[in-house]
Design an enzyme around this catalytic site. Structure first.
Site, short mmCIF file in Angstrom:
data_model
loop_
_atom_site.label_atom_id
_atom_site.label_comp_id
_atom_site.label_asym_id
_atom_site.label_seq_id
_atom_site.Cartn_x
_atom_site.Cartn_y
_atom_site.Cartn_z
N GLU A 268 35.95 48.77 37.69
CA GLU A 268 35.98 49.12 36.27
C GLU A 268 34.65 49.65 35.76
OE1 GLU A 268 36.92 46.18 37.55
OE2 GLU A 268 39.09 46.16 37.28
N ARG B 279 51.45 43.21 26.66
CA ARG B 279 52.38 43.24 27.78
C ARG B 279 53.84 43.05 27.39
NH1 ARG B 279 53.92 38.59 31.54
NH2 ARG B 279 54.98 39.64 33.24
#
Lengths: 317, 281
Positions: free
Chosen positions: A61, A170
């Protein structure tokens, strides 16, 4: 009171995926980077339709954020995709120096934010990301409430010149905002009118706030529900106008009460119009494993909690 | 093309600029800056194709990213003397309201700077991103970057090194300033880097070494050799062997001058060893 209708449960991350795919067709400067979570972030359509503009960086990342900063040099508009935890805390210094301080036009798009990530537990359930991101000078911070709004926000941030943190989640949740909405960064959306209490909510808590308002209405309490999709810059005018009318406020967010939306609202009110406030948020704690519904119930982030907080704050007027 | 004497004069003046900048504010990083005077001179006077009519996007020109931002004195001196901003502005290094911040930044709109650096280990990722955008834009120009050797202890570099090889970022020349020193001592003592040539090669990079990174002719030759290796499917790394504090005898071969400015007497001695060539600011 206006009723909001759930047109069918959908996940906000799919709104992001749909928005990104549309951007791929509309704006050839849009590029996407992903750290090994293409499916989870719903970036497959963009990847498949625009492979030359999709950059798989692997589980790295820090490199992704740095690359995104570099890609702006030459006119690209990078959208990075990974979970909220890995989009912020893991790469805070990279965002701070290479993106925010350097003023780069990077869109940090973060899924699986908060408790509703569910069973994976606290390692993945970041409840600190809004605070981390809103503290960075120049960073725009957005937390959308449903599929339609997430898609609209994804399209809107491509038109905004500057770094943006876009937070979504989510689970499949109620989809109730208009499909054709015009998403205006920094502009609150008033969903209901009321005189007794203002409920300022962001993200998944907006739908809960609407359910709470319906329950309160049955008891003769009118609540003014405001959807703050943009945490920063905060729409202080909309907050003040409503709280001046109702005299009290409940803030609701899927985030720690330290550093979140509630504290931003408190700052505005304490300097402009001091008013009683209750915080629907996690209380300086980590999450844990469980279903999203169980977790939201256990940590007091649902309509029931908002109803109780509304009654409490009204008594403090 | 300048001749070697002209380039050496440029380097000497850059050394004076470095020493005078850090002396004035009694802070800054002279050691690494002095060691890289030849590299910056070669890059901006001989190697890169660029315009001083600065745009952030830098389309159709070569780009440079400084990852080890603490050697800002050499960067500022060479940018100024290459025409990006007035040489007199070197007087404002590290002062309040200056564009010449302690570590380089885009925040003050200083021409020539395209990324903030100072927190280490981030520049290679940025350079790779810029290189990928050049490919998307069908821009054949190259991206150059500079990294400290101690800086390679930051893990983000190895994410970037892996990415660049795995994705054939072959329009990038990343140079490592191999002076063997960092703040707390020699790199061997603080955290050994091992054999960097082997490491970069194992990751899939093309690696060149410049044995004397303080010889302007060797540095130019090394950069030209590196340019010839671009466009062949591999990112290119130059291991640039330099001496920290080069050009000032009492600053050489030690980490002591990494982040310490000379006092009046030390400055005088240092400047005597580097007589004025192009004119002080």
């Amino acid at each position: 009171m206006k009723k909001y209708i759930d047109t069918g449960k959908k996940d906000t991350r799919s709104g992001f995926g749909a928005g990104l795919e549309e951007l791929g067709k509309k704006n050839e400067n849009v590029v996407a980077l992903c750290a090994d979570l293409t499916g989870s972030l719903k970036m497959d359509a963009f990847k498949n339709n625009h492979p030359e503009r999709f950059f798989q960086v692997g589980i790295a990342e820090a490199n992704m954020i740095g690359m995104a900063a570099g890609m702006t040099i030459g006119g690209k508009i990078p959208f990075t995709g990974t979970f909220a935890n890995f989009s912020t805390g893991r790469v805070y210094d990279q965002i701070r120096q290479s993106v925010a301080y350097s003023g780069k036009n990077v869109k940090i798009c973060a899924s699986h934010a908060g408790l509703t990530l569910g069973e994976d537990g606290a390692t993945h359930q970041i409840l600190e990301d809004l605070g981390l991101m809103k503290m960075l000078p120049g960073m725009t911070v957005i937390n959308t409430c449903d599929y339609n709004q997430t898609k609209a926000a994804t399209l809107a941030i491509a038109e905004h010149d500057g770094p943006v943190y876009l937070r979504f989640g989510r689970p499949k949740v109620a989809n109730f905002t208009p499909e054709d909405q015009n998403f205006e960064i920094g502009k609150a959306v008033q969903l209901t009118e009321g005189n007794d209490v203002t409920i300022i909510a962001t993200g998944h808590l907006v739908w809960e706030a609407l359910q709470a308002a319906e329950t309160l209405a049955e008891e003769g309490i009118t609540a003014e529900v405001i959807n703050i999709h943009t945490i920063k810059p905060l729409d202080a005018d909309a907050i003040l106008a409503s709280v001046k009318k109702t005299g009290c406020v409940v803030t609701a967010e899927e985030h720690n009460y330290l550093g979140g939306l509630g504290e931003s609202v408190a700052r505005v009110l304490s300097t402009e119009h001091p008013s009683p406030q209750e915080f629907i948020a996690t209380k300086d704690t980590f999450g844990e494993s469980g279903t999203p519904e169980q977790l939201m119930e256990k940590y007091g982030l649902n309509a029931k909690s908002i109803v109780a907080a509304s009654k409490k704050v009204m008594q403090r007027k | 093309m300048a001749n070697t004497t002209q380039l050496e004069d440029f380097v000497t003046q850059v050394r004076r600029d470095i020493l005078r900048q850090v002396h004035k504010v009694n802070s800054g990083h002279p050691g690494g800056s002095l060691g890289c005077a030849e590299f910056f001179t070669a890059l901006y006077q001989e190697i890169m194709d660029y315009t001083t009519d600065f745009t952030m996007d830098g389309k159709n020109e070569d780009l440079f990213f400084l990852s080890n931002g603490h050697i800002s004195p050499v960067f500022y001196s060479v940018l100024a003397r290459s025409g990006f901003f007035p040489v007199d502005e070197l007087n404002t290094f590290r002062l309040i309201d200056s564009r010449l911040q302690g570590h380089p930044t885009t925040h003050e709109n200083l021409p020539g700077v395209r990324i903030a650096s100072g927190s280490l280990g981030q520049g290679m990722s940025v350079a790779i991103g810029a290189a990928q955008t050049k490919k998307l834009n069908k821009d054949k120009h190259l991206v150059y970057s500079l990294h400290g050797d101690g800086e390679l202890q930051e893990g983000q570099n190895w994410e970037a090194i892996m990415y660049a090889a795995g994705n054939q970022v072959d329009n990038l020349i990343a140079t490592v300033d191999l002076n063997g020193q960092q703040i707390d001592g020699s790199t061997d003592r603080v955290l050994p880097l091992g054999n960097l040539k082997d490491k970069f090669e194992a990751f899939g990079w093309e690696v060149l070494e410049v044995e004397n990174g303080n010889n302007i002719t060797e540095v130019i030759q090394g950069l030209q050799n590196a340019k010839e290796k671009t466009g062949q499917g591999k990112p290119v790394c130059i291991l640039l062997h330099t001496v920290m504090g080069n050009g000032v005898d009492f600053m050489m071969h030690t980490h002591e001058w990494h982040g310490k400015a000379p006092n009046d007497e030390q400055l005088e001695k240092a400047l005597e060893q580097n007589p004025e060539t192009l004119g002080d600011y």
